[in-house]
Design a protein around this motif. Sequence first.
Motif, mmCIF file in Angstrom:
data_model
loop_
_atom_site.group_PDB
_atom_site.id
_atom_site.type_symbol
_atom_site.label_atom_id
_atom_site.label_comp_id
_atom_site.label_asym_id
_atom_site.label_seq_id
_atom_site.Cartn_x
_atom_site.Cartn_y
_atom_site.Cartn_z
ATOM 1 N N LEU A 133 34.609 35.200 56.724
ATOM 2 C CA LEU A 133 34.240 36.606 56.832
ATOM 3 C C LEU A 133 34.079 37.232 55.437
ATOM 4 O O LEU A 133 33.137 37.990 55.191
ATOM 5 N N ILE A 134 35.012 36.896 54.537
ATOM 6 C CA ILE A 134 34.930 37.420 53.172
ATOM 7 C C ILE A 134 33.685 36.892 52.468
ATOM 8 O O ILE A 134 32.973 37.638 51.785
ATOM 9 N N LEU A 135 33.416 35.598 52.642
ATOM 10 C CA LEU A 135 32.230 35.013 52.019
ATOM 11 C C LEU A 135 30.944 35.688 52.514
ATOM 12 O O LEU A 135 29.972 35.814 51.765
ATOM 13 N N GLU A 136 30.969 36.124 53.760
ATOM 14 C CA GLU A 136 29.793 36.782 54.329
ATOM 15 C C GLU A 136 29.657 38.217 53.854
ATOM 16 O O GLU A 136 28.555 38.695 53.555
ATOM 17 N N LYS A 137 30.793 38.936 53.766
ATOM 18 C CA LYS A 137 30.751 40.379 53.516
ATOM 19 C C LYS A 137 30.868 40.754 52.040
ATOM 20 O O LYS A 137 30.331 41.787 51.623
ATOM 21 N N TRP A 138 31.600 39.941 51.253
ATOM 22 C CA TRP A 138 31.901 40.335 49.872
ATOM 23 C C TRP A 138 30.743 39.950 48.966
ATOM 24 O O TRP A 138 30.637 38.823 48.498
ATOM 25 N N ARG A 139 29.849 40.859 48.742
ATOM 26 C CA ARG A 139 28.730 40.677 47.839
ATOM 27 C C ARG A 139 28.344 42.041 47.270
ATOM 28 O O ARG A 139 28.692 43.077 47.840
ATOM 29 N N GLU A 140 27.686 42.036 46.172
ATOM 30 C CA GLU A 140 27.402 43.296 45.491
ATOM 31 C C GLU A 140 26.001 43.248 44.897
ATOM 32 O O GLU A 140 25.585 42.238 44.327
ATOM 33 N N ASN A 141 25.301 44.364 45.035
ATOM 34 C CA ASN A 141 23.963 44.478 44.470
ATOM 35 C C ASN A 141 24.075 45.059 43.064
ATOM 36 O O ASN A 141 24.349 46.232 42.885
ATOM 37 N N ARG A 142 23.865 44.202 42.069
ATOM 38 C CA ARG A 142 23.937 44.643 40.675
ATOM 39 C C ARG A 142 22.534 44.975 40.172
ATOM 40 O O ARG A 142 22.026 44.359 39.245
ATOM 41 N N SER A 143 21.894 45.911 40.812
ATOM 42 C CA SER A 143 20.525 46.261 40.444
ATOM 43 C C SER A 143 20.519 47.129 39.188
ATOM 44 O O SER A 143 21.439 47.911 38.953
ATOM 45 N N ASN A 144 19.477 46.971 38.388
ATOM 46 C CA ASN A 144 19.289 47.770 37.189
ATOM 47 C C ASN A 144 18.198 48.801 37.489
ATOM 48 O O ASN A 144 17.025 48.476 37.534
ATOM 49 N N SER A 145 18.609 50.026 37.715
ATOM 50 C CA SER A 145 17.683 51.060 38.177
ATOM 51 C C SER A 145 16.905 51.726 37.049
ATOM 52 O O SER A 145 16.083 52.595 37.297
ATOM 53 N N ARG A 146 17.184 51.353 35.792
ATOM 54 C CA ARG A 146 16.487 51.993 34.680
ATOM 55 C C ARG A 146 15.618 50.966 33.949
ATOM 56 O O ARG A 146 15.935 49.786 33.888
ATOM 57 N N LEU A 147 14.518 51.450 33.397
ATOM 58 C CA LEU A 147 13.612 50.601 32.640
ATOM 59 C C LEU A 147 13.973 50.652 31.163
ATOM 60 O O LEU A 147 14.404 51.696 30.650
ATOM 61 N N ALA A 148 13.800 49.520 30.480
ATOM 62 C CA ALA A 148 14.101 49.462 29.051
ATOM 63 C C ALA A 148 13.149 50.370 28.286
ATOM 64 O O ALA A 148 11.939 50.303 28.458
ATOM 65 N N THR A 149 13.707 51.237 27.465
ATOM 66 C CA THR A 149 12.888 52.160 26.676
ATOM 67 C C THR A 149 13.657 52.589 25.434
ATOM 68 O O THR A 149 14.895 52.679 25.448
#
Length: 340
Positions: free
Chosen positions: A24-40
């Motif tokens: 259950l932990i392997l299925e649920k424990w995940r995180e979206n480490r998205s980078n919402s900003r563009l390099a500038t």
Amino acid sequence: MLGHVIHKQNIDETPRISKKLIELILEKWRENRSNSRLATLVPQDETWKEFWLYASNTKYWCPRLCAIKAFVKTDDIVDAEGLWNMEYGKAVHSVFQTSILPSLGAQLLGAWKKYFPLEVPIGKDFEHKIFKLVRSSFWNQVNDDEDRHIVRGWGTKPKGKDWEYDEVKIRMLKYRIVCKLDAILRINGEEEIFELKTEKEIARDDLDPFMGGAPRVDHVNQVSLGMWATGIRRSRICYNFKGVPYFRTSLMEQEIPYDEDIVNRLKRLALMCVDAVRMCDKYKMDVEDGKPFFEDEKSMYGWLEGRFERLQECQLKSQGKPKYCPGRNICFPKGYRRKK
């Protein structure tokens, strides 16, 4: 004794092994480490939103990758195994910085902070409190011609209660490099950079110089940049091996001297990355408002080709892709084939 025998007779010997919680932990424990900003390099309302290269992540320093991040927001899903490794490392760092290293007293230098309670009047009551963050203030001077911003300086723990350890942070402005230090130690009267790394026990032979090993290149890069940013010319990498039950045998330390050649190589690479982002900023400024920067992803990668010098890792390629580069999935996505 008799009670123990009776207890054993009443126990059902059928094994009760289960992996339901683990699965259950392997299925649920995940995180979206998205980078919402563009390099500038264009100044933003908050400094951290601008383009910076982090000393702890030199393996991702690449002009091509930095240029892509000027146009593409990265989206990375970290699974349970990856999060476990990251959280384990954070826990070990926390133990060192809040308990182990403070036992050295004045030999530990760092930034310090505490939360000062403020009483807020609500009617006739003063029971409700808010807390104001207070940071220590140190005057650190580095005698060179580099343009730096010491965001959090270093010194011994101030007198008084409730002071907590905080990491030193320095920005090298020309190169857009950020250095955050686990600690600065004063040993035998000399200051040195301290960096803690967690590794699997199986990696010990690869890292132990007595077994023909050496510290990882990106770890040496990190402390080298830390020495350059602070003006300190000594450093120490301490490896903690997971799963080893005893403190002494779970650690291995190596002293790393200052090497100007390493620093100069990284400075040149940093300027290449900065120039790449600057080129992308200029390109975006020339695009009319409301229009997309490129017609599609293929045209973007076509624009990138030939504009950036390929790094050493990129020469080890299979079907036009760099074989061992950690950023290959962003630089060369699935289905990409480099023009020959």
